[in-house]
Design an enzyme around this catalytic site. Structure first.
Site, short mmCIF file in Angstrom:
data_model
loop_
_atom_site.label_atom_id
_atom_site.label_comp_id
_atom_site.label_asym_id
_atom_site.label_seq_id
_atom_site.Cartn_x
_atom_site.Cartn_y
_atom_site.Cartn_z
N ASP A 97 0.88 -1.17 0.00
CA ASP A 97 0.00 0.00 0.00
C ASP A 97 0.92 1.23 0.00
O ASP A 97 1.45 1.60 -1.05
CB ASP A 97 -0.91 -0.12 1.24
N LYS A 125 -1.01 -1.43 -4.62
CA LYS A 125 -1.77 -0.19 -4.81
C LYS A 125 -0.77 0.88 -5.23
O LYS A 125 -0.36 1.72 -4.42
CB LYS A 125 -2.48 0.20 -3.50
N PHE A 146 -10.45 -0.75 -0.57
CA PHE A 146 -10.11 -1.69 0.50
C PHE A 146 -10.60 -3.07 0.10
O PHE A 146 -11.74 -3.24 -0.33
CB PHE A 146 -10.73 -1.25 1.83
N VAL A 147 -9.71 -4.05 0.21
CA VAL A 147 -10.05 -5.40 -0.23
C VAL A 147 -9.83 -6.39 0.91
O VAL A 147 -8.98 -6.17 1.79
CB VAL A 147 -9.22 -5.82 -1.46
N ASP A 153 -7.61 -9.14 5.62
CA ASP A 153 -8.70 -9.13 6.59
C ASP A 153 -9.26 -7.74 6.85
O ASP A 153 -8.62 -6.73 6.56
CB ASP A 153 -8.20 -9.66 7.93
N ARG A 159 -10.28 -13.46 5.96
CA ARG A 159 -9.01 -13.94 5.41
C ARG A 159 -9.20 -15.24 4.63
O ARG A 159 -8.43 -15.57 3.75
CB ARG A 159 -8.01 -14.22 6.54
P1 XMP Z 1 1.72 -0.51 3.79
O1 XMP Z 1 1.02 0.83 3.76
O2 XMP Z 1 2.66 -0.60 4.95
O3 XMP Z 1 0.56 -1.51 4.07
O4 XMP Z 1 2.32 -0.85 2.46
C1 XMP Z 1 0.71 -2.86 4.00
C2 XMP Z 1 -0.25 -3.52 4.93
O5 XMP Z 1 -1.47 -2.79 4.97
C3 XMP Z 1 -2.57 -3.64 5.00
N1 XMP Z 1 -3.48 -3.24 3.90
C4 XMP Z 1 -4.66 -3.80 3.64
N2 XMP Z 1 -5.30 -4.81 4.24
N3 XMP Z 1 -7.06 -4.62 2.69
C5 XMP Z 1 -6.51 -5.21 3.76
O6 XMP Z 1 -7.08 -6.15 4.28
C6 XMP Z 1 -6.50 -3.58 2.03
O7 XMP Z 1 -7.05 -3.08 1.04
C7 XMP Z 1 -5.23 -3.15 2.53
N4 XMP Z 1 -4.36 -2.17 2.16
C8 XMP Z 1 -3.31 -2.27 3.01
C9 XMP Z 1 -2.02 -5.03 4.90
O8 XMP Z 1 -2.01 -5.59 6.20
C10 XMP Z 1 -0.60 -4.89 4.42
O9 XMP Z 1 0.27 -5.87 4.95
#
Ligand code: XMP
Length: 180
Positions: A97, A125, A146-147, A153, A159
Site C-alpha cells: 500500500d 496499490k 479496501f479489499v 482481513d 481472510r
Molecule cells: P503498507 O502501507 O505498509 O501496508 O504498504 C501494508 C499492509 O497494509 C494492510 N493493507 C490492507 N489490508 N485490505 C486489507 O485487508 C487492504 O485493502 C489493505 N491495504 C493495506 C495489509 O495488512 C498490508 O500488509
C-alpha cells in the site's frame, strides 16, 4: 460481493510469479519469508507451485490495528531472525500500500546476511505507494479500494475467502454478500 480477483485468476497469477522466480534464482538457495498473517495463503500456494528447492519462514508484522483501515505504526516481531545467511531472501507480503511495512522489514532484513533481499507482493496499490519504494515482483495492481479475502482481513475476518473482494466497512457485511 464485488470480486476484484477470482480464485482462478489467483492461481494463474501465482503460477506466473513462480515461473519468474524460478528464472530469476536459477536453482540458487532461496528462502521465502512470508509476513504474517496476510501472506499465509499465498505463501502456501506459492511454495507448492515452485519447481526449485526453497525454504520458507514467517515473520509477524502488523501495520493496521483492529478495525482501522488506515495505516498505523509498523510493528515487527522481535526475537525471530530467519536463518538466511548465504541464501537469497525473498520477502513476501499480501499487499503493498504505502510501502511502509515492506520498507521497514527490508531495512531490517539487510542485516541478516542474505546474498540478496528482494520483495514480492500479491497486490500493489501503486497510486498509494510513496516514491522510491517499488516491489521487485507483484501479481496484480489494484486501485485504491479496501479489499479482503485470500489472507487479507478486516478486523481479523474474511481472510479465508478463496477470492479477493472489495469491502466497505461503512456498509453491513451481509449487504455486501459477506458472512457476518
Ligand atoms: P503498507 O502501507 O505498509 O501496508 O504498504 C501494508 C499492509 O497494509 C494492510 N493493507 C490492507 N489490508 N485490505 C486489507 O485487508 C487492504 O485493502 C489493505 N491495504 C493495506 C495489509 O495488512 C498490508 O500488509
Amino acid at each position: 460481493m464485488r470480486t476484484v480477483i477470482s480464485a482462478d485468476e489467483l492461481r494463474t497469477g501465482i503460477a506466473s510469479l513462480a515461473r519468474r522466480l524460478e528464472a530469476h534464482y536459477q536453482g540458487q538457495p532461496v528462502t521465502i519469508v512470508g509476513l504474517l498473517n496476510g501472506s499465509l495463503l499465498i505463501l502456501g500456494d506459492l511454495v507448492r507451485e515452485l519447481r526449485i528447492p526453497v525454504e520458507y519462514d514467517t515473520l509477524r508484522v502488523s501495520a493496521y490495528r483492529g478495525e482501522a483501515t488506515t495505516a498505523g505504526a509498523v510493528l515487527v516481531e522481535v526475537g525471530h531472525v530467519p536463518p538466511v545467511r548465504g541464501r537469497h531472501l525473498l520477502l513476501l507480503d499480501d499487499i503493498l500500500d504505502t510501502g511502509a511495512t515492506l520498507h521497514a522489514v527490508t531495512e531490517l532484513a539487510r542485516g541478516w546476511g542474505a546474498l540478496s533481499v528482494r520483495t514480492a507482493v500479491l497486490l500493489w496499490k501503486r497510486d498509494r505507494t510513496r516514491a522510491g519504494f517499488l516491489p521487485d515482483e507483484y501479481i496484480r495492481e489494484i486501485p485504491d479500494v479496501f479489499v479482503v479475502g485470500y489472507g487479507l482481513d478486516y478486523n481479523r475476518q474474511y481472510r479465508q475467502l478463496p477470492q479477493i473482494v472489495e469491502f466497505d466497512p461503512s456498509i453491513p457485511a451481509a449487504r455486501q454478500g459477506l458472512p457476518s
